[in-house]
Enzyme design. Sequence first.
Site, PDB file in Angstrom:
ATOM      1  N   TYR A   1     -21.957 -25.264 -29.779  1.00 60.28           N
ATOM      2  CA  TYR A   1     -20.114 -25.103 -29.198  1.00 60.28           C
ATOM      3  C   TYR A   1     -20.635 -26.707 -28.261  1.00 60.28           C
ATOM      4  O   TYR A   1     -21.191 -27.067 -28.220  1.00 60.28           O
ATOM      5  CB  TYR A   1     -20.186 -23.370 -28.154  1.00 60.28           C
ATOM      6  CG  TYR A   1     -20.173 -22.441 -28.677  1.00 60.28           C
ATOM      7  CD1 TYR A   1     -18.753 -22.968 -28.811  1.00 60.28           C
ATOM      8  CD2 TYR A   1     -21.246 -22.235 -29.506  1.00 60.28           C
ATOM      9  CE1 TYR A   1     -18.618 -21.067 -29.413  1.00 60.28           C
ATOM     10  CE2 TYR A   1     -20.523 -20.810 -30.076  1.00 60.28           C
ATOM     11  CZ  TYR A   1     -19.243 -20.396 -29.741  1.00 60.28           C
ATOM     12  OH  TYR A   1     -18.250 -19.173 -30.838  1.00 60.28           O
TER      13      TYR A   1
ATOM     14  N   TYR B   1     -23.893 -19.761 -35.997  1.00 64.44           N
ATOM     15  CA  TYR B   1     -25.405 -19.761 -35.411  1.00 64.44           C
ATOM     16  C   TYR B   1     -25.937 -19.043 -35.010  1.00 64.44           C
ATOM     17  O   TYR B   1     -25.614 -17.575 -35.394  1.00 64.44           O
ATOM     18  CB  TYR B   1     -24.707 -20.710 -34.170  1.00 64.44           C
ATOM     19  CG  TYR B   1     -23.815 -19.978 -32.949  1.00 64.44           C
ATOM     20  CD1 TYR B   1     -24.557 -19.157 -32.067  1.00 64.44           C
ATOM     21  CD2 TYR B   1     -22.348 -19.355 -33.544  1.00 64.44           C
ATOM     22  CE1 TYR B   1     -23.789 -18.012 -31.849  1.00 64.44           C
ATOM     23  CE2 TYR B   1     -21.438 -18.932 -32.447  1.00 64.44           C
ATOM     24  CZ  TYR B   1     -22.526 -18.283 -31.787  1.00 64.44           C
ATOM     25  OH  TYR B   1     -21.270 -17.265 -31.354  1.00 64.44           O
TER      26      TYR B   1
ATOM     27  N   ARG C   1     -24.918 -15.342 -36.774  1.00 63.52           N
ATOM     28  CA  ARG C   1     -24.398 -14.521 -36.443  1.00 63.52           C
ATOM     29  C   ARG C   1     -22.959 -14.829 -38.408  1.00 63.52           C
ATOM     30  O   ARG C   1     -23.248 -16.009 -38.179  1.00 63.52           O
ATOM     31  CB  ARG C   1     -23.517 -15.127 -35.295  1.00 63.52           C
ATOM     32  CG  ARG C   1     -24.317 -14.574 -34.180  1.00 63.52           C
ATOM     33  CD  ARG C   1     -23.086 -13.958 -32.783  1.00 63.52           C
ATOM     34  NE  ARG C   1     -22.649 -12.781 -33.432  1.00 63.52           N
ATOM     35  CZ  ARG C   1     -21.339 -12.241 -33.284  1.00 63.52           C
ATOM     36  NH1 ARG C   1     -20.820 -13.278 -32.041  1.00 63.52           N
ATOM     37  NH2 ARG C   1     -20.746 -11.766 -34.261  1.00 63.52           N
TER      38      ARG C   1
ATOM     39  N   HIS D   1     -16.827 -17.238 -36.866  1.00 57.04           N
ATOM     40  CA  HIS D   1     -16.027 -16.193 -36.116  1.00 57.04           C
ATOM     41  C   HIS D   1     -15.558 -17.543 -35.009  1.00 57.04           C
ATOM     42  O   HIS D   1     -15.801 -18.261 -34.827  1.00 57.04           O
ATOM     43  CB  HIS D   1     -16.597 -15.176 -35.344  1.00 57.04           C
ATOM     44  CG  HIS D   1     -17.848 -16.086 -33.857  1.00 57.04           C
ATOM     45  ND1 HIS D   1     -19.267 -16.753 -34.710  1.00 57.04           N
ATOM     46  CD2 HIS D   1     -18.263 -16.330 -32.472  1.00 57.04           C
ATOM     47  CE1 HIS D   1     -19.788 -16.617 -32.976  1.00 57.04           C
ATOM     48  NE2 HIS D   1     -19.206 -16.229 -32.530  1.00 57.04           N
TER      49      HIS D   1
ATOM     50  N   HIS E   1     -13.564 -16.970 -31.799  1.00 57.87           N
ATOM     51  CA  HIS E   1     -13.401 -16.016 -30.222  1.00 57.87           C
ATOM     52  C   HIS E   1     -11.646 -15.908 -30.124  1.00 57.87           C
ATOM     53  O   HIS E   1     -11.523 -17.267 -29.486  1.00 57.87           O
ATOM     54  CB  HIS E   1     -14.223 -16.344 -28.856  1.00 57.87           C
ATOM     55  CG  HIS E   1     -15.508 -15.915 -29.102  1.00 57.87           C
ATOM     56  ND1 HIS E   1     -15.856 -15.255 -28.532  1.00 57.87           N
ATOM     57  CD2 HIS E   1     -16.423 -17.215 -29.713  1.00 57.87           C
ATOM     58  CE1 HIS E   1     -17.665 -15.751 -29.821  1.00 57.87           C
ATOM     59  NE2 HIS E   1     -17.462 -16.479 -30.227  1.00 57.87           N
TER      60      HIS E   1
HETATM   61 FE   LIG Z   1     -19.237 -17.018 -30.718  1.00 56.97          FE
END
Ligand SMILES: [Fe+2]
Length: 223
Positions: free
Chosen positions: A105, A143, A160, A163, A165
Amino acid sequence: MSKDLIPKMTLALSRRTFLHRSAVIVGGALLGGPAFAANQVCRLTEPEIVGPFYRFGAPFRSQLAGPDEPGDRLILTGTVFSSDCRTPLPGALIEMWQANNAGLYDTSKPGNFTEATTFHLRGMLYTDEKGRYQIETIVPGRYPVPPNLPGLEKYAGLMRPAHIHFRVIESLHIPLTMQLYFKGDPFIAKDPWAGHKQSLAIDLEQDGRLRRGVFDIVLARGL
Ligand SMILES: [Fe+2]
């Protein structure tokens, strides 16, 4: 949002895609016909946690990824519906945020929601007059859950699934926070969030150099 892109959206919707969506709705709702087929089920879109990487104040835009962004190019479309799965919701605000192709991110401060980042791979838009949205982005990378997140310590290091969000807000409905996954991701099954919410995973179809996905969202009425 870039409304010039919208007409292309409905044309991209295949029958197979319709039959695999989470809040399963017959295309008639999008194409101006009656809403349901006999074998379809109307369900509210399942909610999920916001997670530590939400940031307030992302810019309005439907293209989250610039042309030079590394990764597989993704066009994601859908419609926001009321709880009957047939009434589209114009003017619903959708916020989206995601990791880059490498699973990063634009911040290293998890949980600091008001941090002013570069808002890289983040954006918000309003649905159009037919409740539709379209975003252009890249398929996010996976990540691991960062260490030392309050309440999530036991998940530290857990990889994870990929995805995107979403937060969705409309004035007469209950706000929804969710994550969108991609079928076939081997990390979905053991994920403490995605593993229990298969309805939030969609198929992606290859279209030349693009991948395309469709995800409709059904909000609960607040009245
Ligand atoms: Fe996330």
